[in-house]
Design a protein around this motif. Sequence first.
Motif, PDB file in Angstrom:
ATOM      1  N   SER A  86     -78.319   8.605  -5.805  1.00 37.93           N
ATOM      2  CA  SER A  86     -78.030   8.490  -4.378  1.00 37.93           C
ATOM      3  C   SER A  86     -76.638   7.936  -4.119  1.00 37.93           C
ATOM      4  O   SER A  86     -76.161   7.958  -2.989  1.00 37.93           O
ATOM      5  N   ASP A  87     -75.973   7.456  -5.181  1.00 40.36           N
ATOM      6  CA  ASP A  87     -74.653   6.851  -5.019  1.00 40.36           C
ATOM      7  C   ASP A  87     -73.799   7.103  -6.274  1.00 40.36           C
ATOM      8  O   ASP A  87     -73.462   6.181  -7.019  1.00 40.36           O
ATOM      9  N   PRO A  88     -73.443   8.376  -6.520  1.00 39.67           N
ATOM     10  CA  PRO A  88     -72.729   8.716  -7.773  1.00 39.67           C
ATOM     11  C   PRO A  88     -71.345   8.093  -7.875  1.00 39.67           C
ATOM     12  O   PRO A  88     -70.823   7.929  -8.977  1.00 39.67           O
ATOM     13  N   GLY A 141     -75.996  15.082   0.830  1.00 41.37           N
ATOM     14  CA  GLY A 141     -75.388  14.728  -0.446  1.00 41.37           C
ATOM     15  C   GLY A 141     -76.083  15.462  -1.574  1.00 41.37           C
ATOM     16  O   GLY A 141     -76.708  16.516  -1.362  1.00 41.37           O
ATOM     17  N   ILE A 142     -76.010  14.896  -2.750  1.00 46.04           N
ATOM     18  CA  ILE A 142     -76.580  15.554  -3.936  1.00 46.04           C
ATOM     19  C   ILE A 142     -78.079  15.799  -3.768  1.00 46.04           C
ATOM     20  O   ILE A 142     -78.581  16.897  -4.028  1.00 46.04           O
ATOM     21  N   LYS A 172     -72.079  14.499   3.154  1.00 43.64           N
ATOM     22  CA  LYS A 172     -72.043  13.050   2.963  1.00 43.64           C
ATOM     23  C   LYS A 172     -70.677  12.592   2.458  1.00 43.64           C
ATOM     24  O   LYS A 172     -70.269  12.938   1.347  1.00 43.64           O
ATOM     25  N   GLN A 174     -69.795   9.737   1.435  1.00 45.02           N
ATOM     26  CA  GLN A 174     -69.899   8.843   0.275  1.00 45.02           C
ATOM     27  C   GLN A 174     -70.108   9.596  -1.034  1.00 45.02           C
ATOM     28  O   GLN A 174     -70.059   8.995  -2.102  1.00 45.02           O
ATOM     29  N   HIS A 175     -70.365  10.898  -0.964  1.00 42.30           N
ATOM     30  CA  HIS A 175     -70.514  11.715  -2.173  1.00 42.30           C
ATOM     31  C   HIS A 175     -69.293  12.603  -2.416  1.00 42.30           C
ATOM     32  O   HIS A 175     -69.249  13.320  -3.422  1.00 42.30           O
ATOM     33  N   TYR A 178     -68.896  16.003  -4.501  1.00 43.23           N
ATOM     34  CA  TYR A 178     -70.282  16.331  -4.842  1.00 43.23           C
ATOM     35  C   TYR A 178     -71.025  16.872  -3.623  1.00 43.23           C
ATOM     36  O   TYR A 178     -71.855  17.774  -3.732  1.00 43.23           O
ATOM     37  N   ALA A 179     -70.729  16.292  -2.456  1.00 43.50           N
ATOM     38  CA  ALA A 179     -71.366  16.759  -1.226  1.00 43.50           C
ATOM     39  C   ALA A 179     -70.885  18.152  -0.847  1.00 43.50           C
ATOM     40  O   ALA A 179     -71.671  19.006  -0.415  1.00 43.50           O
TER      41      ALA A 179
END
Length: 313
Positions: A86-88, A141-142, A172, A174-175, A178-179
């Motif tokens: 959830s937080d890569p 996100g992922i 997202k 924060q990703h 990746y998002a």
Amino acid sequence: MNWITSITKKLKPKLDNLFGKKSNIPDNLWTSCASCSNIIYKEDIEKNLYCCTNCQEPQQILPRQRFEILFDEGTCEELETPKLSSDPLNWKDITSYKEKVKAARKKFNQRHAALVATGNINGIKTIVYCMNQKFLGGSVGIEEGEAFVFACKYAVEHNLPFVAFPQTGGQKMQHSAYALMQMPKSIIGLQMLEEKGIPAIIMATSPVAGGVTASWFYGPSVFVFAESENTKIMFAGPNVIKRTIGEDLPDGFQTAGYLLKKGFVDRIIHRKNHREELSNLLSILLNLKITKAENLTDAADEDSISTQQIISA
């Protein structure tokens, strides 16, 4: 904070003092419509499928509330989607992103912003992907992206029609990259459905923005619906677009009603008609013989016809 909630919080201590004991007035007895600002008794709006009793505008609801409305007898099977980081990027601002995710999970009892479930819609077994915009903005996100692909694969493996209810601010932040990668992944998922002739329906629920608008809505065999003419469907915000092009925007810009006139949205289907109209459309696409809504032939026992054939016809 909702102004009704604010007044209730101020009123309760006065009632407690008046009667000399703690009052039994709930904190969330009333709500207000986000569209017309009408004050609504909470029990009344729940009976009205969470639509305003004054203007009938659908209000924002959680995935499990939508499942209860959509599926026969309100019953379904929630599917466990792939568990990923959830937080890569180990994102931190004032508080760590891990802590924000942990708090959202506890509040909503779901791992990420999307839930996937299977159930019958007037007898037609369907897989449904539904988003929760209140879960950290419903950002993709992922995990949300992988859940979308998971739902598409499940539909292919079990020969089930696919319905998605996006409600999100977009990809997202924060990703990061990746998002952004979830956009082509979701397109691939929809292409898998198209290749197998499986119906894919996107039912926009306000708001839908960013990368979801840019990826989910463009499949050649995807049906794009919205549950209200006022449903917000956009890529960037109106102020950003206005500053970019240096022109005033037309009335209703970025609403489903405006996009319906431009051909981007296929149909407006009010929440109260979702079960009937979705099942009617799916019965045509799956070549089901229907006599009554509660007496449908099992989709698995019939040869499905290609969505592209329906569109071409």
